[in-house]
Write a protein that holds these residues in place. Structure first.
Motif, PDB file in Angstrom:
ATOM      1  N   LYS A  23      30.090 -16.048 -31.035  1.00 13.25           N
ATOM      2  CA  LYS A  23      29.416 -16.418 -29.645  1.00 13.25           C
ATOM      3  C   LYS A  23      30.017 -15.255 -28.810  1.00 13.25           C
ATOM      4  CE  LYS A  23      29.613 -21.063 -30.950  1.00 13.25           C
ATOM      5  NZ  LYS A  23      29.924 -22.350 -30.580  1.00 13.25           N
ATOM      6  N   VAL A  24      29.218 -15.156 -27.738  1.00 14.01           N
ATOM      7  CA  VAL A  24      29.592 -14.375 -26.688  1.00 14.01           C
ATOM      8  C   VAL A  24      29.069 -15.137 -25.217  1.00 14.01           C
ATOM      9  CG1 VAL A  24      27.429 -13.202 -26.888  1.00 14.01           C
ATOM     10  CG2 VAL A  24      29.444 -11.918 -25.817  1.00 14.01           C
ATOM     11  N   TYR A  25      30.085 -14.906 -24.308  1.00 13.36           N
ATOM     12  CA  TYR A  25      29.867 -15.859 -23.146  1.00 13.36           C
ATOM     13  C   TYR A  25      29.670 -14.771 -21.864  1.00 13.36           C
ATOM     14  CZ  TYR A  25      31.884 -19.692 -25.549  1.00 13.36           C
ATOM     15  OH  TYR A  25      31.984 -20.390 -26.485  1.00 13.36           O
ATOM     16  N   ILE A  26      28.518 -14.820 -21.305  1.00 15.52           N
ATOM     17  CA  ILE A  26      27.998 -13.940 -20.351  1.00 15.52           C
ATOM     18  C   ILE A  26      27.548 -14.765 -18.902  1.00 15.52           C
ATOM     19  CG2 ILE A  26      26.186 -12.390 -19.760  1.00 15.52           C
ATOM     20  CD1 ILE A  26      25.714 -12.235 -22.836  1.00 15.52           C
ATOM     21  N   PRO A  27      28.023 -14.270 -18.019  1.00 18.68           N
ATOM     22  CA  PRO A  27      27.624 -14.830 -16.522  1.00 18.68           C
ATOM     23  C   PRO A  27      26.053 -14.933 -16.743  1.00 18.68           C
ATOM     24  CG  PRO A  27      29.251 -13.197 -16.132  1.00 18.68           C
ATOM     25  CD  PRO A  27      28.715 -13.159 -17.661  1.00 18.68           C
ATOM     26  N   LEU A  51      25.867 -23.033 -19.904  1.00 21.22           N
ATOM     27  CA  LEU A  51      27.115 -23.920 -19.482  1.00 21.22           C
ATOM     28  C   LEU A  51      27.592 -23.790 -18.315  1.00 21.22           C
ATOM     29  CD1 LEU A  51      29.185 -23.035 -22.861  1.00 21.22           C
ATOM     30  CD2 LEU A  51      27.629 -24.785 -22.588  1.00 21.22           C
ATOM     31  N   GLU A  52      28.353 -24.819 -18.119  1.00 22.81           N
ATOM     32  CA  GLU A  52      28.892 -24.855 -16.557  1.00 22.81           C
ATOM     33  C   GLU A  52      30.406 -24.857 -16.764  1.00 22.81           C
ATOM     34  OE1 GLU A  52      28.422 -25.011 -12.463  1.00 22.81           O
ATOM     35  OE2 GLU A  52      26.748 -25.355 -13.719  1.00 22.81           O
ATOM     36  N   VAL A  53      31.208 -23.726 -16.386  1.00 22.58           N
ATOM     37  CA  VAL A  53      32.450 -23.457 -16.295  1.00 22.58           C
ATOM     38  C   VAL A  53      33.001 -23.043 -15.056  1.00 22.58           C
ATOM     39  CG1 VAL A  53      34.490 -21.894 -17.660  1.00 22.58           C
ATOM     40  CG2 VAL A  53      32.240 -22.876 -18.731  1.00 22.58           C
TER      41      VAL A  53
END
Length: 131
Positions: A23-27, A51-53
């Motif tokens: 997985k990769v997380y991006i704004p 997602l809301e982080v």
């Protein structure tokens, strides 16, 4: 402040793919979500979620690999950038690797691949090449 958020997204996906991350997380932004939709439709990624982080929207992209961690996503290249915008008319849409890859465009009808744009007869800004 980031000057080219789409290039940042492509770089994060490229680096995570090379490092064989799941997985990769991006704004998140609307344009990035639309690009992720195109990547999923073309089969380059498994899925994505918003997602809301910490009161910020984050785009989680699940990368796709073949047997033995063989990369499905061969490469990504940003074409149009803030300092030099690249546009293509409906008659001069680019072909990536003779049709093996896709070009992602931003058109008046939304973000789509060059194949869809060719069928609809629209041109637009060439965002990136994916193969």
């Amino acid at each position: 402040m980031m000057t080219d958020p789409i290039a940042d997204m492509l770089t994060r996906v490229r680096n995570a793919n090379l490092a064989v991350h799941d997985k990769v997380y991006i704004p998140a932004s609307k344009a990035k979500i639309e690009i992720a939709k195109v990547l999923r439709q073309e089969g380059y990624i498994k899925n994505f979620k918003v997602l809301e982080v910490d009161n910020r929207r984050v785009l989680q992209i699940d990368l796709k690999y073949g047997t033995g961690d063989q990369r499905i996503l061969g490469g990504l290249r940003r074409v149009s950038r803030p300092g030099l915008r690249i546009y293509a008319t409906s008659r001069r849409l680019p072909r990536v690797m003779n049709g093996l890859g896709v070009a992602i465009l931003s058109t008046s009808q939304g973000i789509m691949t060059e194949r869809v744009a060719r069928n609809r007869g629209v041109g637009g800004e060439v965002l990136c090449y994916v193969w």
